[in-house]
Design a protein around this motif. Structure first.
Motif, PDB file in Angstrom:
ATOM      1  N   GLN A 111       0.590  -1.174  -0.085  1.00  0.00           N
ATOM      2  CA  GLN A 111       0.152   0.107   0.170  1.00  0.00           C
ATOM      3  C   GLN A 111       0.732   1.272  -0.011  1.00  0.00           C
ATOM      4  OE1 GLN A 111      -3.652  -0.299  -0.074  1.00  0.00           O
ATOM      5  NE2 GLN A 111      -2.894  -2.343  -0.749  1.00  0.00           N
ATOM      6  N   THR A 112       0.205   2.393  -0.166  1.00  0.00           N
ATOM      7  CA  THR A 112       0.995   3.856  -0.182  1.00  0.00           C
ATOM      8  C   THR A 112       0.271   4.595   0.545  1.00  0.00           C
ATOM      9  OG1 THR A 112       1.795   3.342  -2.531  1.00  0.00           O
ATOM     10  CG2 THR A 112       1.750   5.590  -1.742  1.00  0.00           C
ATOM     11  N   ALA A 113       1.135   5.110   1.742  1.00  0.00           N
ATOM     12  CA  ALA A 113       0.576   6.446   2.501  1.00  0.00           C
ATOM     13  C   ALA A 113       0.792   7.717   1.893  1.00  0.00           C
ATOM     14  CB  ALA A 113       1.006   6.147   3.846  1.00  0.00           C
ATOM     15  N   CYS A 122       4.060   1.124   2.558  1.00  0.00           N
ATOM     16  CA  CYS A 122       3.504   0.671   3.730  1.00  0.00           C
ATOM     17  C   CYS A 122       2.768  -0.597   3.665  1.00  0.00           C
ATOM     18  CB  CYS A 122       2.793   1.757   4.404  1.00  0.00           C
ATOM     19  SG  CYS A 122       1.197   2.056   3.889  1.00  0.00           S
ATOM     20  N   VAL A 124      -0.523  -2.272   5.471  1.00  0.00           N
ATOM     21  CA  VAL A 124      -1.711  -2.319   6.290  1.00  0.00           C
ATOM     22  C   VAL A 124      -1.877  -3.304   7.204  1.00  0.00           C
ATOM     23  CG1 VAL A 124      -4.112  -1.400   6.651  1.00  0.00           C
ATOM     24  CG2 VAL A 124      -2.643  -0.264   4.787  1.00  0.00           C
ATOM     25  N   VAL A 181      -4.601   6.353   2.574  1.00  0.00           N
ATOM     26  CA  VAL A 181      -3.941   4.947   2.287  1.00  0.00           C
ATOM     27  C   VAL A 181      -5.008   4.256   1.335  1.00  0.00           C
ATOM     28  CG1 VAL A 181      -3.318   2.649   2.987  1.00  0.00           C
ATOM     29  CG2 VAL A 181      -3.032   4.490   4.492  1.00  0.00           C
TER      30      VAL A 181
END
Length: 414
Positions: A111-113, A122, A124, A181
């Motif tokens: 994932q990308t924050a 990141c 989750v 996110v």
């Protein structure tokens, strides 16, 4: 002979007359003690690093992961995959009262924050509030998830150290701000600075931790969970409950409880026991090598002193003839031996402390950990006492030989 200034002058003159031998023997003592102390200090530093890696992780926990069956069972063929469920938590708690905490984990990788123009890769992770019993966080700002967050399905998160540094390069307390996110916005309630290397399903520094109830909804997991973590009550070893855990889950999900590949059961107690055994073996190896080197140096001192006594036979005989007692001769030879070992040993202690300080600075500058590559004052005192004992032992045989020299025999040799 009294132990006055003149005595020590004579000892110094004797050691200087045999400079090459003295240096060679002193180097042996220096190197032996240097290696012993450096290895002890480095060993303690390595222990400290490993301890920091596992800091905060439950030492009596089990990690449960579902997998493919390897044998047929009740009409189901082998190779069938089954999934852990949210309801399995209550089943285990009710049917195995010796368990203290049973908590789920749901993970979504890659994932990308996003915060303003800053981004961070990141993972989750959805957990319950009681996950702190498995892997204790190190909260720098804010707090960890609580029961209300989980029950009400709040869109809140706790971010890891690396995610925080990437999203907030200027630092400061980020609690209360929102990050995105995927397509969902989460409010930051805490920053987890845990940096240990023992983590479940990814590095803690790269995690965005959210309530498990929200993770179920966002990622369409339904009742399934990726991992169940459990701890046993005080005085009970988690590995003793493995068979019963397999029986409970096997009965619910139709796999043979004896089919070990069907469910991975990782007991952290086994990992910590392995590390303790490794530490004990490392300590034994260090002592074996270091003491062996020191004893070799002491033997070298004894041999050099024996040669020195033989070369000084005439000198010792003359001193005996003009009134020196056997005790005077014994005192000087023993003091020469002890002085040689102590002086060389002090240099070994000083250089080992300096070397360990340099190693400590290098490791601290290259990592996030704070190792203690040093030796304690008590260890230095013990090393000095050991050197004194070795000096006495090394000088005993040469001193007894010197005491046995008679003036008449010395003159005849001359």
């Amino acid at each position: 002979m009294k132990l006055d200034v003149n005595t020590y002058h004579e000892i110094a003159d004797s050691l200087l007359r045999n400079k090459s031998r003295t240096l060679l023997t002193g180097f042996g003592i220096f190197w032996g003690l240097f290696m012993l102390l450096v290895m002890l200090g480095a060993g303690d530093g390595i222990k400290g690093l490993l301890t920091q890696n596992f800091e905060g992780f439950a030492s009596n926990a089990a990690i449960l992961v579902s997998s493919n069956t390897s044998v047929p069972y009740k009409g189901f063929q082998e190779g069938r995959y089954w999934s852990l469920e949210y309801r399995d938590m209550e089943r285990l708690k009710i049917l195995i009262p010796e368990l203290d905490v049973v908590t789920p984990m749901i993970s979504q990788w890659g994932q990308t924050a996003v915060y303003n123009s800053q981004t961070s890769n990141c993972n989750v992770t959805g957990v319950n509030a009681d996950y702190v019993s498995i892997e204790a966080p190190q909260i720098k700002y804010g707090r960890f998830l609580n029961e209300v967050d989980v029950e009400r399905g709040r869109k809140v998160c706790v971010i890891g150290k690396r995610v925080y540094q990437n999203l907030f390069p200027e630092g400061g307390d980020p609690c209360g701000t929102f990050i995105q996110v995927g397509s969902v916005f989460f409010q930051i309630v805490g920053v987890n600075y845990a940096s240990g290397m023992m983590n479940i399903n990814g590095n803690a520094a790269q995690k965005v931790i959210i309530p498990a109830t929200i993770a179920q909804q966002l990622y369409n997991r339904g009742e399934t969970v990726d991992i169940l973590c459990a701890t046993a009550k005080s005085g009970i070893h988690i590995v003793e409950l493995e068979k019963r855990i397999r029986q409970v889950l096997g009965r619910e999900h139709y796999f043979d409880p004896e089919d070990e590949p069907a469910m991975m059961f990782l007991g952290t107690e086994q990992v910590f026991t392995l590390i303790d055994t490794l530490f004990r073996g490392l300590d034994f190896l260090i002592l074996l090598i270091g003491l062996g080197t020191l004893f070799a140096g002491a033997i070298g001192v004894s041999n050099i002193m024996m040669v020195t006594v033989k070369e000084r036979t005439t000198e010792i005989g003359i001193r005996r003839a003009i009134g020196a007692t056997p005790r005077d001769i014994l005192s000087q030879i023993m003091l020469e031996s002890v002085s040689l070992t102590l002086v060389a040993g002090m240099f070994g202690i000083v250089f080992s402390v300096m070397s360990l300080s340099v190693a400590e600075m290098i490791v601290r500058s290259a990592s996030e950990f704070e190792p203690a590559f040093q030796i304690g004052f008590g260890l230095a005192v013990a090393a000095a006492a050991l050197l004194t004992v070795l000096g006495v032992a090394a000088g005993l045989a040469p001193a007894l030989r010197a005491m046995a020299i008679k003036p008449v025999d010395a003159m005849r040799d001359e």
